[in-house]
Design a protein around this motif. Structure first.
Motif, short mmCIF file in Angstrom:
data_model
loop_
_atom_site.label_atom_id
_atom_site.label_comp_id
_atom_site.label_asym_id
_atom_site.label_seq_id
_atom_site.Cartn_x
_atom_site.Cartn_y
_atom_site.Cartn_z
N ASN A 159 10.61 -3.74 -5.71
CA ASN A 159 9.83 -2.50 -5.59
C ASN A 159 9.43 -1.89 -6.92
OD1 ASN A 159 12.22 -2.00 -3.14
ND2 ASN A 159 10.06 -2.25 -2.59
N ARG A 163 13.46 13.14 -3.51
CA ARG A 163 12.58 12.62 -2.45
C ARG A 163 13.06 11.24 -2.01
NH1 ARG A 163 7.21 13.03 -0.39
NH2 ARG A 163 7.21 11.58 1.38
N ASP A 168 4.75 5.67 -5.37
CA ASP A 168 3.73 4.99 -4.56
C ASP A 168 2.96 3.96 -5.40
OD1 ASP A 168 4.29 6.45 -2.20
OD2 ASP A 168 3.22 8.16 -3.04
N SER A 169 2.68 4.34 -6.65
CA SER A 169 1.96 3.44 -7.56
C SER A 169 2.14 3.98 -8.97
CB SER A 169 0.47 3.38 -7.20
OG SER A 169 -0.12 4.68 -7.34
N ASN A 184 14.16 10.34 1.69
CA ASN A 184 13.55 9.24 2.46
C ASN A 184 14.62 8.36 3.08
OD1 ASN A 184 10.99 10.07 1.74
ND2 ASN A 184 10.73 8.54 0.12
N GLU A 240 8.21 6.12 -0.67
CA GLU A 240 7.04 6.92 -0.33
C GLU A 240 7.16 8.33 -0.94
OE1 GLU A 240 4.62 8.55 3.59
OE2 GLU A 240 6.10 6.94 3.80
N GLY A 241 6.14 8.74 -1.68
CA GLY A 241 6.17 10.05 -2.32
C GLY A 241 6.99 10.10 -3.58
N PRO A 298 5.40 -1.58 -2.74
CA PRO A 298 6.02 -0.39 -2.14
C PRO A 298 6.67 -0.67 -0.79
CG PRO A 298 3.65 -0.33 -1.83
CD PRO A 298 3.94 -1.54 -2.67
N THR A 299 7.70 0.11 -0.45
CA THR A 299 8.30 0.13 0.88
C THR A 299 8.57 1.60 1.22
OG1 THR A 299 10.53 -0.13 -0.04
CG2 THR A 299 9.40 -2.15 0.66
N PRO A 300 8.91 1.94 2.47
CA PRO A 300 9.05 3.34 2.87
C PRO A 300 10.06 4.14 2.05
CG PRO A 300 8.90 1.95 4.80
CD PRO A 300 8.96 1.02 3.63
N ALA A 313 5.79 0.69 -10.62
CA ALA A 313 5.76 0.33 -9.20
C ALA A 313 5.30 -1.12 -9.04
CB ALA A 313 4.82 1.26 -8.45
#
Length: 519
Positions: free
Chosen positions: A151, A186, A127-128, A190, A123-124, A118-120, A115
């Motif tokens: 990202n 996921r 994240d990191s 998203n 998410e999930g 991050p951007t939306p 990672a």
């Protein structure tokens, strides 16, 4: 008719990736409708489709290749969010002013992405830290376009994912659609729900209501005929059409003598006795076996079985007064493959299992209520319609039936032996709890004899092979690691209970190099 089911759509432009159908399945799993179209889809068709978002698939070429597929400018002008996957990311990079270059080494298979910012979209998903993804590329993004955020990265792909939040352009070098990418669904979810703003309107219950109303509007007071095989697709069409038009539907069930044990009786019990569907049963075993006599080539067997079915079905259809429609279990992968064949991008490995090509002189209009659905969606619709779970969730069965599970010439003796062995095999898989863990399992009859010892005497009988595979998409498959104790028990039952078989083998070939079916 109000059509809220298709109100929100995602357009997937296909650049030749072997995984494109998997992208669509991931979008559908998020309860969002989508369609796959060729990358050069016309401007008028794109605007008429009016997608809420666009996904650019991967592809096997380099963006630098002569005549390499180009980015569809109309899709970019819509102002809708765009997600580029692998080749699609590289096209997006070049379009927005970045640089794509050959990587130091080809990256194929599992990889760890790190990672970055991050951007939306992530998410999930990322994240990191790190996560495992599936890579398949020789080129990569060297310099991202101005305004893009990096990202994620790998040592071999410094820009493994990027985003431009203002333009709503996103790219990933890996394949989130394949199961090898951890939690890839996921990321797709998203994109279609959060970034494209879809609301998840595509549901099986909504589809049933839509399809029932569509069938009624299309058919009116006409009669409809359906070739009922007992397979998942034709069974769901029968249940759906019966709910819509009741006695206007007549099913023709051609028993070709190549079905599983007691399957014909089970079909009649489910549809004719329990559901009240009009079903004409044709006992055609002798006709099929006589035409198959002396034929060993798999393709010839397929064609004979298909043509004979058509002849018998045609004859029965002519006996039904007022029939104007032919209902078929065409599903979305069939539609995609037919389009691929027209553009000459598909390779023919073996004839399609579905029987097609009904005579034009039948002069019937086609009713194909499942043509928008993938197989897993068809199964869900079948369960909601109340069809038995064991029927809906059972493993795939080829259109030619046991005709392609008996190697070489097909004889009644062979079919009868195989039916018994196969039934014992599946019964034990159900009883042991392994059936639902396996994607497809079946027995194969080998037309060779081996020496054995039965009691105090010598036997000289036939051999069967057991096949079981695990797969998500049936494009690749691995053999199932059956417990030795279970294999021993199944083998013992078959040899003791099926007179004429004295040896059982287990197939441990994956796909590739083998196919799932033996013929």
């Amino acid at each position: 008719m109000t059509d809220s089911l298709h109100a929100e759509k995602i357009l997937i432009l296909d650049y030749g990736s072997q995984y494109t159908q998997l992208i669509a399945r991931r979008v559908r799993e998020a309860n969002v409708y989508c369609e796959i179209h060729p990358y050069d889809m016309s401007s008028a068709d794109i605007r008429a489709f009016a997608p809420k978002g666009v996904i650019l698939s991967g592809g096997h070429q380099s963006v630098y290749d002569h005549n390499a597929p180009e980015l569809n400018e109309t899709a970019m002008q819509l102002g809708a969010p765009v997600l580029g996957i692998c080749y699609g990311m590289q096209l997006l990079c070049r379009h927005d002013g970045g640089t794509v270059a050959p990587a130091d080494r080809r990256e194929y298979g599992r990889a760890q992405i790190q990672a970055e910012q991050p951007t939306p979209l992530f998410e999930g998903f990322l994240d990191s830290g790190e996560t495992t993804v599936w890579m398949s590329h020789g080129d990569h993004v060297e310099i991202p376009p101005a305004g893009f955020i990096i990202n994620a990265s790998t040592p071999n792909a410094p820009v493994a994912a990027f985003s431009n939040l203002e333009r709503r352009h996103y790219g990933v070098q890996f394949h989130p659609e394949v199961n090898h990418t951890e939690n890839g669904e996921r990321l797709v979810r998203n994109f279609v729900l959060d970034i494209c703003g879809c609301h998840g309107l595509w549901t099986s219950g909504g589809f049933i209501d839509y399809a029932v109303e569509s069938i009624r509007q299309q058919v009116g007071q006409d009669r409809v005929i359906l070739g009922l095989s007992g397979g998942v697709d034709s069974s769901v069409v029968a249940a759906l059409a019966h709910r819509a038009i009741g006695d206007q539907l007549t099913c023709v069930f051609v028993d070709n003598g190549l079905l599983r044990l007691n399957e014909g009786d089970q079909v009649m019990q489910t549809f004719a006795e329990n559901m009240g569907v009009k079903v004409i049963r044709v006992d055609a075993e002798e006709i099929f076996l006589s035409k198959l006599a002396g034929v060993s080539d798999p393709e010839k067997k397929r064609k004979i079985i298909g043509h004979t079915f058509i002849e018998i079905f045609d004859a029965e259809a002519h006996k039904i007064d007022g029939a104007r429609w032919l209902a078929q279990g065409t599903i979305y992968p069939d539609v995609i493959e037919s389009a691929g064949a027209k553009t000459k991008t598909a390779t023919n490995i073996k004839s399609h299992h579905n029987v097609g090509g009904l005579p034009e002189e039948m002069n019937l209009k086609l009713l194909e209520p499942l043509r928008e659905l993938f197989k897993d969606e068809v199964r869900q619709v079948g369960l909601e319609l109340g069809l038995p779970r064991k029927m809906i969730m059972r493993h795939p069965f080829p259109g030619p039936g046991l005709g392609v599970r008996i190697l070489g010439e097909v004889k009644k003796e062979y079919a009868d032996l195989l039916r018994l062995a196969d039934d014992i095999y599946l019964e034990e898989l159900y009883a042991s709890g392994h059936y639902d863990r396996i994607s497809q399992a079946f027995a194969v009859f080998l037309p060779v004899k081996s020496v054995g010892v039965m009691g105090d005497g010598r036997s000289y009988d036939y051999v069967v092979a057991l096949r079981a595979v695990e797969t998500k998409d049936f494009m690749t498959a691995t053999w199932y690691p059956m417990p030795y104790e279970l294999l021993a028990h199944i083998s013992s039952r078959i040899i003791n209970e099926v007179k004429g078989i004295n040896r059982v083998t287990y197939d441990i070939t994956s796909k590739p190099p083998g196919t799932i079916e033996w013929e």
